[in-house]
Write a protein that holds these residues in place. Structure first.
Motif, PDB file in Angstrom:
ATOM      1  N   LEU A 317      39.863  14.647  33.913  1.00 49.11           N
ATOM      2  CA  LEU A 317      40.801  13.705  34.532  1.00 49.11           C
ATOM      3  C   LEU A 317      41.838  14.446  35.371  1.00 49.11           C
ATOM      4  N   ALA A 318      42.288  15.601  34.888  1.00 46.91           N
ATOM      5  CA  ALA A 318      43.233  16.396  35.666  1.00 46.91           C
ATOM      6  C   ALA A 318      42.583  16.896  36.955  1.00 46.91           C
ATOM      7  N   SER A 325      45.426  14.927  45.040  1.00 46.68           N
ATOM      8  CA  SER A 325      46.826  15.321  45.225  1.00 46.68           C
ATOM      9  C   SER A 325      47.790  14.446  44.439  1.00 46.68           C
ATOM     10  N   GLN A 326      47.329  13.907  43.331  1.00 48.72           N
ATOM     11  CA  GLN A 326      48.198  13.140  42.433  1.00 48.72           C
ATOM     12  C   GLN A 326      48.799  14.120  41.425  1.00 48.72           C
ATOM     13  N   TRP A 327      49.842  14.845  41.859  1.00 53.50           N
ATOM     14  CA  TRP A 327      50.345  15.973  41.104  1.00 53.50           C
ATOM     15  C   TRP A 327      50.902  15.570  39.729  1.00 53.50           C
ATOM     16  N   VAL A 334      46.969  17.790  32.218  1.00 47.98           N
ATOM     17  CA  VAL A 334      46.876  19.184  31.808  1.00 47.98           C
ATOM     18  C   VAL A 334      47.695  19.427  30.547  1.00 47.98           C
ATOM     19  N   ILE A 335      48.936  18.939  30.550  1.00 50.90           N
ATOM     20  CA  ILE A 335      49.811  19.159  29.392  1.00 50.90           C
ATOM     21  C   ILE A 335      49.254  18.470  28.152  1.00 50.90           C
ATOM     22  N   VAL A 376      53.785  23.197  45.512  1.00 55.38           N
ATOM     23  CA  VAL A 376      53.491  22.591  44.221  1.00 55.38           C
ATOM     24  C   VAL A 376      53.785  23.613  43.122  1.00 55.38           C
ATOM     25  N   THR A 377      54.704  23.278  42.236  1.00 54.57           N
ATOM     26  CA  THR A 377      55.101  24.186  41.150  1.00 54.57           C
ATOM     27  C   THR A 377      54.686  23.599  39.813  1.00 54.57           C
TER      28      THR A 377
END
Length: 603
Positions: A317-318, A325-327, A334-335, A376-377
């Motif tokens: 999914l990530a 580009s859905q950051w 991810v988290i 992107v950070t």
């Protein structure tokens, strides 16, 4: 056979008429086959084996048929055909007509300090075939001290006598796929009884399993074509089989041989069952995503999150969110995936891990971090979770991917430790190369520039001593970085330090056994060190990797010629000329072998 201690011989056929519509000769082989399958499944081990004995003519040549016996062999004759180490028991027997059905006589010969011989008699009732065979299996298991759990049969077997009859015929067909037996028999006809068994009982899991295993083995032995395999799979799928887990495995297998359309059909039916296999949800989603069906893929993976919560679903999914580009959405997944990974590592006993489902979250995250745009950070939480995983991650590839992620998030000390620990044990060559290069970048300042400059100096004939010193330091610090070994070998080769060059090239070849150029350099150095057998073997390896490289065949021809193998040299030259007669190396070797006086060395 190494782990097997119990062996069945084919039964002697003394029957006059077929029982349960199957010839006695077939039953004499497949009743023991079924008993092996049933007992091995119950004990979760391949302890019992069946000897499939081929017939031969008077001169000992195979006839392409199974051996048939009118009488049981003598015990000593039977023993002579078996491995003596670890042998526990041999089961001989016969089948003959009885008043109501078929009489099975088994002679169990148990080896020990004193040989014990026991006879077991059992009647096969043609009106209760399944019950009769299970009763014999239970009787035999009790005598041999083996476990027999009816629940295994309840899960995978059948109560249907007609399905069982087809299954026994399928076992005969599967065994006849042997290249020395099959002859003119049609593979599809041989395996069709398994499909017919599923038609009688779609819940007959063993029928589907044996069909699948026979197809996979037949494809490997080239006795089954892809078209025949697909036709059999289609027939089985039309029965709407109940074994969803195996359906998922078949789907993944079909995808592995690039039959994505059929793979999708199997996976779709698998996920439509109650309690669908988690692996099927994941893999079907991957197939759909690969062809652009993102919405369907997302829905499957979201279903997987709800049913199972495996980190892989968050990883997919990530990945989908990153591609769009859905950051915020990507980092959230991810988290959540990393936290779930931590939970599973902290309390592994609380999770029912599906064996064989390797995690991809850390690998995907490493790729995403490497490809991020400057603006992107990553959220700060990610670094903290990665540090927590250092004490929980021990599988080599996962640990290497963790090290890459730590590097890209600025935790270099922990990254060094993880990469140093993992790299010697990573089996995926391409992934290991990525990890080794990243470790080099951590150990050496401006590694990319310095390494490239050393290679340029080598190619231009500059200060070879300095180049050798630098490359040696890289090899010592990161032994898994094969390009350093390769160019170190080249440096020694230019200096004509042939033994040192050979050692360096062999280290590179050990790390990358799929690079023909490395093996061709090993061959040259081995030739210079008067190791002719190693030189020719190394060229053979290079040719195995690149069989259409005319230059390699020319080099082999030259080496064979130098070593005095004139006939083999001409054969190798003939192959080289067939591939590329105009290649300079081929023309040079041709000139030498035809007797012209020119100076030629292996290239």
């Amino acid at each position: 056979m190494r782990d097997q201690g119990l062996f069945f011989f084919p039964l002697a056929d003394k029957s006059q008429a077929g029982a349960i519509d199957i010839e006695g000769a077939i039953l004499s082989r497949r009743i023991p086959d079924f008993l092996c399958l049933c007992l091995n499944e119950a004990s979760d081990a391949d302890k019992i084996g069946l000897l499939e004995i081929r017939s031969a003519d008077e001169e000992g040549y195979p006839t392409g048929e199974w051996a048939e016996f009118d009488e049981m062999p003598e015990i000593e004759d039977a023993m002579a055909l078996l491995p003596q180490e670890g042998l526990e028991a041999v089961i001989l027997g016969s089948i003959e007509d009885a008043r109501r059905g078929l009489l099975i006589k088994l002679q169990v010969v148990q080896e020990g300090a004193v040989r014990q011989i026991t006879e077991i008699r059992h009647r096969l009732d043609p009106t209760r075939v399944v019950d009769s065979l299970l009763a014999l299996c239970k009787k035999l298991a009790r005598h041999l001290g083996l476990p027999f759990h009816p629940k295994n049969w309840d899960k995978l077997g059948t109560p249907n006598d007609r399905a069982m009859a087809h299954f026994l015929l399928g076992l005969e067909g599967a065994s006849s796929l042997d290249p020395q037996i099959i002859g003119l028999r049609e593979p599809r006809t041989l395996l069709e009884p398994f499909v017919q068994a599923l038609e009688q009982d779609p819940e007959f899991g063993w029928a589907l399993r044996k069909l699948h295993w026979a197809i996979v083995e037949g494809l490997g032995e080239f006795t089954v074509t892809t078209d025949e395999a697909l036709a059999l799979y289609d027939g089985a799928l039309e029965t709407w089989p109940a074994d969803a887990e195996l359906m998922a495995q078949i789907g993944e297998f079909l995808a592995s041989i690039d039959e994505d359309e059929q793979a999708e059909e199997w996976l779709r039916q698998s996920v439509e069952r109650d309690n669908p296999p988690i692996g099927a949800l994941e893999f079907l989603g991957i197939l759909l995503a690969n062809r652009g069906e993102m919405l369907q893929a997302r829905n499957l993976w979201l279903a997987g999150v709800k049913l199972d919560g495996h980190p892989d679903f968050f990883a997919h999914l990530a990945r989908l969110a990153f591609s769009e580009s859905q950051w915020d959405e990507a980092w959230d997944k991810v988290i959540r995936g990393l936290r779930r990974l931590s939970e599973r590592r902290l309390h592994p006993g609380e999770w029912d891990e599906d064996e064989g489902r390797g995690g991809v979250l850390l690998r995907y995250l490493a790729e995403h971090l490497a490809d991020l745009e400057e603006k992107v950070t990553p959220p700060e939480d990610i670094g903290g979770i990665l540090l927590d995983l250092c004490e929980l991650t021990w599988e080599p590839e996962d640990r290497m991917n963790l090290g890459i992620c730590l590097t890209l998030t600025g935790h270099e000390t922990e990254a060094l430790q993880a990469l140093h620990a993992a790299l010697p044990h990573v089996e995926d060559l391409d992934r290991r190369d990525i990890g080794a290069e990243m470790l080099c970048e951590l150990v050496f300042e401006e590694f990319d520039q310095e390494f490239a400059q050393s290679v340029d100096t080598l190619e231009e004939g500059g200060d070879l001593e300095t180049v050798a010193d630098y490359l040696s330091k890289v090899c010592d610090s990161v032994p898994q970085f094969w390009p350093a070994w390769f160019f170190l070998g080249k440096t020694h080769e230019v200096r004509e330090s042939w033994e040192a060059a050979l050692n360096a090239y062999e280290r590179a070849a050990f790390l990358r056994r799929d690079q023909s150029e490395i093996f061709s350099r090993v061959a040259l150095c081995a030739h210079q060190c008067a190791m002719s057998e190693k030189a020719i073997a190394s060229l053979d390896k290079a040719i195995e990797i690149e069989p259409h490289d005319a230059g390699l065949h020319a080099d082999k021809a030259l080496l064979l010629h130098i070593e005095g193998h004139k006939t083999e040299a001409l054969e190798a030259l003939d192959t080289a000329e067939t591939l590329d007669p105009d290649l300079d190396a081929v023309q040079r070797v041709r000139a030498l072998l035809l007797g012209k006086n020119i100076n030629v060395e292996p290239q």
